[in-house]
Structures are given as C-alpha cells and as structure tokens.
Design an enzyme around this catalytic site. Sequence first.
Site, short mmCIF file in Angstrom:
data_model
loop_
_atom_site.label_atom_id
_atom_site.label_comp_id
_atom_site.label_asym_id
_atom_site.label_seq_id
_atom_site.Cartn_x
_atom_site.Cartn_y
_atom_site.Cartn_z
N ASP A 15 -6.32 -2.38 0.00
CA ASP A 15 -5.82 -1.11 -0.53
C ASP A 15 -5.42 -0.20 0.62
O ASP A 15 -6.24 0.14 1.48
CB ASP A 15 -6.93 -0.44 -1.36
CG ASP A 15 -6.44 0.74 -2.17
OD1 ASP A 15 -5.69 1.57 -1.62
OD2 ASP A 15 -6.80 0.85 -3.35
N HIS B 152 -2.94 -1.33 -3.35
CA HIS B 152 -3.35 -0.37 -4.38
C HIS B 152 -2.50 -0.48 -5.64
O HIS B 152 -3.03 -0.57 -6.75
CB HIS B 152 -3.24 1.05 -3.80
CG HIS B 152 -3.79 2.11 -4.69
ND1 HIS B 152 -5.13 2.43 -4.74
CD2 HIS B 152 -3.18 2.94 -5.59
CE1 HIS B 152 -5.33 3.41 -5.60
NE2 HIS B 152 -4.16 3.73 -6.14
N SER C 250 -7.14 4.72 -10.02
CA SER C 250 -6.62 5.60 -8.98
C SER C 250 -6.98 7.05 -9.29
O SER C 250 -8.16 7.40 -9.39
CB SER C 250 -5.11 5.39 -8.81
OG SER C 250 -4.62 6.04 -7.67
#
Length: 390
Positions: free
Chosen positions: A319, A351, A172
């Site tokens: 996601d 995610h 991320s």
Amino acid sequence: PTQDPWYSAPSDWETKSPGTPLRVRYSPYRNISIGACIDTFQVLYRTTDTNNNASWAVTTVFIPESQLNCTASSPENCSHGVVTYEVPYDSADPDATPSYLLQYGEPYGEIYELLKRGWFVNTPDYEGPLASYCAGVQSGHATIDSIRAVLQVSEDFGLNHSVARNAIWGYSGGAMASEFSAELIGAYAPDLKLAGIVHGGLIPNVTSAGNKMTSKDTAGLAIAGIIGITSQQTDARKYIDSRLKTTGPFNKTLFYTATEYSGAQVLGAFENQNVSDYFYNGTSDLDVPIMNDIYYSDATMGHHGVPNMPVFVYKAIHDEMSAAAETDALVDSFCSQGANILYHRNDVGGHNEELWQGRGRALSFLSDVLEDTDLMSMPKTGCSILNVTV
C-alpha cells in the site's frame, strides 16, 4: 444539503439522546441509480461530535428488492441483516455527502453487491454537517448513532430490528469511520451489539499518510484532511489560517477551494501539488503541538478502546498511501488486548487494487457474521494473521 431545509435539526434536538431519530424522509430519491433496490429512506438523527458536543447527522438507507417477497407467512424471505457501508467520500465540502450524491449512483458497486444479498444498506454522512473529513471520533460517533437511529424506525420499512444483525464495512477513508466505530462502541454505545466489522485499506496514522500523499495525485486529500480535521477545532483552524500564504500561486484562497470539491474532484484540482508550498514555513508549520495533538486524539487509531466484535482486516502489503507496518502494529496491539481479528495481508497490488481484490473476501466475511455461513475461517477467539496472494 446546504440548500435543503430538511437538513436542519428541529427545536429541542440537543436534549435528545444520541441515536434518536429527529426527522425521517420517505423515498427521497426520484430515481434510484443503484440496482437491486426498491426504495430508500433518510433519517436525520442526534449524534455527538469530536468534542463530545451535541450534533446531528443524516443517513440514507437502501431497501433490497428481495423485501418484495417478505410476508408474514414467508419470514424466511425477509431481510435480517443491515450493513452500514461507509462511503469513502473524502471531502471537506458539506454538499458532497453520500445522502446527496448517491442519488446519481455509487462509486464502486459495493452497495449493489450488498443489496443483491438481501441486506438493508445504511450509508451515513459520518463527517457530519461541517464535513469533518479525517475527524475519526466524529465519524465513529455518527456511524454508531446512525445504526441506533435506523433500528428505531426500521419496522416502518419492513425490517424486524429485534432479529436483525448489524455489521459495518469501510475501505480507506470509509475505514476511518468503521475503525473508530469499532474502538468507540464499547464505551459510547454498550447497548449496541454488532455481528462484525470489516476494515479495508486502513490508514492508522493520517500524519504519515499525508506525507506520502503530498506531491502526488493524492495531494488534494491531504489538503481536504487539514481542513476537515480542523473544522471543529477553532484554535487549530485559526492557527492554520495564520500560516497559509496570502499571495503567490499557492495561497490561502486556493487552499480553501477544497471545500467546494467532492473527493474525486479534489484529486484533480490539487494533483501533484506540494502541500507545504501553501505554508510560510512549509511542513514545519504543520508539525506543531496544536496540530499534532488533534492528529493524535482524532485521527490516530488504537487509542479509544478495543473492538468487542469479530473484525476482518484486509490490507495490501505494498500500500503506497499508508504503510502496511502501521496496520500490522495496530492489529498486533488489539490482539494483545484480546480482540478477535482475521487479518489478510495481500502481496498483490497497492491501495487502489486492494479495494477491488478484497471485495469478495469482505462480502464473504459479512455473510459469515450475518447469515452463519463459514466462508472465511474466522477464528472463534483471538487472531489469525495471514499473508495471501489474491
């Protein structure tokens, strides 16, 4: 860090080469809250900011407890791997850095997993002294130079840098640092060879990601990102200041309180807020050349070089923070230019779920490139793109 005089560059630092250690601090943590670790050290080092100006950053290195068995007569017990772990600290607060916060523990348990495997773990404050969250070039430079700096002092801590292999892992926000490192290293540090890099939950385009985050529990990240990416851009920051409302419930003063929060705190402080409510003309104030130019040059992946090392990418197809199609396109572009990539597209979860579901595969890939195992069937050349259900 802003109250600690150690976090300052010594005289003449700007004349040093990128990656030069400027200060070393032994055992900075009174108590180590992460398992399988016997000690830590910190390095303040010369690096280069987004605008290619001299800058500095700090990294913290965790030494695995397996080093207790490292002796000249038992070299097989000595660590020969360094993983640069990109903590996704997602903050525009200069005090919310890994070098400060990791003394109280780690967020996801991944540093512990790396230490258990006998690897040194390097955790740079890749946003730099201005907390330039979302500034990709800054984060790539600071990551690369952290590795250079650590290798220069590593033998003082029992690591033989002449045989040590180096890898990077980010998820991320941390994957922004790992991905820009992969793009930049060929031109910025051609002398530094990496065994491999892992990117999880990539966000190739922060503009589209920001649009997905507003009015949700992730809205605070969008606000911190606007502040972070303009921290080194004087004209863009002046423009943002001129467009923020000065009165009403969503105003400039409240907006900049994001500089006082860690990544976790900023989520709660701005939960479900519409970022456009802070600006006189809503989102149109952000869709202007002065902002689009820096988003493209400093936060859009795929424009700074082709990775020259094996890369493992893992991404949730569903996601909700960044469309999988954007990662698909990024991987396809690199593959067409000769990159060596294993890409897993997971049909399970979103995610946050992929953070946990991809961990085992990320660790297996790191084992392959650092220890010569063969757990992930990484292609020797070219790319392999697989849909998985994990």
